[in-house]
Design a protein around this motif. Sequence first.
Motif, PDB file in Angstrom:
ATOM      1  N   UNK A   1      21.541  49.736  23.851  1.00 49.86           N
ATOM      2  CA  UNK A   1      22.453  50.187  23.396  1.00 49.86           C
ATOM      3  C   UNK A   1      23.420  49.529  22.328  1.00 49.86           C
TER       4      UNK A   1
ATOM      5  N   UNK B   1      29.277  56.936  19.849  1.00 47.17           N
ATOM      6  CA  UNK B   1      28.663  57.614  20.921  1.00 47.17           C
ATOM      7  C   UNK B   1      29.342  58.924  20.881  1.00 47.17           C
TER       8      UNK B   1
ATOM      9  N   UNK C   1      20.865  59.122  32.346  1.00 49.24           N
ATOM     10  CA  UNK C   1      20.136  58.499  32.119  1.00 49.24           C
ATOM     11  C   UNK C   1      21.520  57.390  31.719  1.00 49.24           C
TER      12      UNK C   1
ATOM     13  N   UNK D   1      21.435  55.014  28.840  1.00 48.43           N
ATOM     14  CA  UNK D   1      21.068  55.583  27.397  1.00 48.43           C
ATOM     15  C   UNK D   1      21.192  56.000  27.156  1.00 48.43           C
ATOM     16  N   UNK D   2      21.825  57.195  25.745  1.00 44.56           N
ATOM     17  CA  UNK D   2      22.315  58.349  25.268  1.00 44.56           C
ATOM     18  C   UNK D   2      20.720  58.416  24.927  1.00 44.56           C
ATOM     19  N   UNK D   3      20.075  57.817  24.188  1.00 48.25           N
ATOM     20  CA  UNK D   3      18.651  57.565  23.640  1.00 48.25           C
ATOM     21  C   UNK D   3      16.864  58.606  24.234  1.00 48.25           C
ATOM     22  N   UNK D   4      17.623  58.103  25.773  1.00 49.20           N
ATOM     23  CA  UNK D   4      17.133  58.477  27.103  1.00 49.20           C
ATOM     24  C   UNK D   4      17.351  59.976  27.372  1.00 49.20           C
ATOM     25  N   UNK D   5      18.082  60.586  27.112  1.00 54.57           N
ATOM     26  CA  UNK D   5      18.595  62.921  27.538  1.00 54.57           C
ATOM     27  C   UNK D   5      17.705  63.233  26.349  1.00 54.57           C
TER      28      UNK D   5
ATOM     29  N   UNK E   1      20.640  65.765  23.351  1.00 53.31           N
ATOM     30  CA  UNK E   1      21.465  64.706  23.230  1.00 53.31           C
ATOM     31  C   UNK E   1      23.276  65.456  23.028  1.00 53.31           C
TER      32      UNK E   1
END
Lengths: 124, 385
Positions: free
Chosen positions: B134, B144, B242, B244-248, B251
């Motif tokens: 990220x 973010x 996680x 990363x934010x994207x793997x939650x 969001x």
Amino acid sequence: MVSLPAYRCTGCGTVSQPRRARCRQCGRTDVEQVELRRGKLLTFTRVTATRPGYPSPMILCLAEFEYGVKLVAQVDDASPELEMEVRPKVLGARAERTDQPADVVLVRSPPAGCPVAASGRPLT
Amino acid sequence: MRSVAIVGCATTKFGRSDKDVVGLLAEASLAAMDDAGLDGVRFDDVFVGNMASGEFEGISGLANLLVSELGLEPASAMKVEYTSGSGGAAFRAGWMAVASGQSELALVAGGEKMTSVSTKEATEIIASLAHPWEKAQGVTMPSLAGLLARAYIARFGATREALAAIAVKNHSNGALNPNAHFQKRITIEDVLNSPVISDPLRVYDFCPITDGAAALVLAPVEAQPPAEKSVVVSGIGAATDTQTLQERADVLRMASVRVAGERAYRMAGIGPEDIDVAELHDMATILEVVESEELGFFPPGKGWDAAERGITKLDGPLPINTSGGLKAKGHPVGATGVAQIAEIAQQLQGRCGPRQVEAGIGLACNVAGFGSGSIVTVLRRSDHG
């Protein structure tokens, strides 16, 4: 069509991006590559206070692709909208960022009429 | 396991300091030892919460430096690094040392010196905690928060003004805290007219770059003379999510806050309805909202409305961030988790002057990274039923 790799666990099918050393669902370490081609914009932000080496302003987004995989990426559209269709485009690493291990991904909106990825269901 | 009491606490003035991080930590530690009335007593353990003394000032070996400065040899010592959760993680380490019986007296000090570099450089140092994938996309912590804020407003119909109301509230509380970085009240218009950082969030939605330190002295409850208003650690929980934010999965959910909170409540044998006062990790206004939902104070999607209606103000039924929060008190990264606990302890003891609220049980939530880890602590005043 441009695509971006993601990593499917050969044990349970969980797809990860970025790649992990171990599956967070089943603990297996083997993966196979799958391709991400289309997604939709979940949220975005116009960043004015950007980091050195990045344009200002720059639009960052969170977009959801096939297999339910989500990516934080730059948006190549001056006026993005929530739910907008997007496609990935991998940018070549720039000289000052060659030490970083990840591809820089930019998503851009495709021509009208393309089907949109639905959460968790592959379109391919 | 033994029950653990907080027998002394202190913070330095938060803001721009001439001292280095060792000087800040020593100042807070001496004040906490003085507060505990422990002149000349030997400590078994010293835990130092700090994220980036190496990057900010070229200093490593921070725990040893503090022990030497304070003459605490031969106490065991270590630095605890857990990004913006470093202070809370150092506190949890100190609590474990005393609860387990390893330590009869532990010092927990958190601090960060951040103004030694430019704002750009500080942002870059903080951004180094993002996942490399990220980070390569250009994310900063504020960006973010911008992603979160737009998604929250769109899904729940929250108003931009509700987020501004949190900044206004925390500045109002900070104006009553002599150790806060900002002593200035602001208005909704000030927030909405401030420069955009990461839209829809603006300068006044974010915490400043601050120097400061805080310290706590921990001892077993059984060793304490009976005191009316001693403060006991009744619950503590920590959890990760996680990086990363994207793997939650969602969001708008902060699983590390939710799980750490559940663990702390379970240990304390209470629920969110029992909390009288809370310090949350408001690096950005939107995070105070989401954390207040994950901790069960308000249902998901309702935290903004509670803030707008004044529920979380100083005179409301659940005051949040009476210290001014990260927003107005400041966020010297490694100090924050310790300073949050110091504020709750002082609220329970009735030592907060004009910002004092009525409280017998309080909660502190310290978040690492952008929700990649959390430490939730529940404190109780010993005479509180």
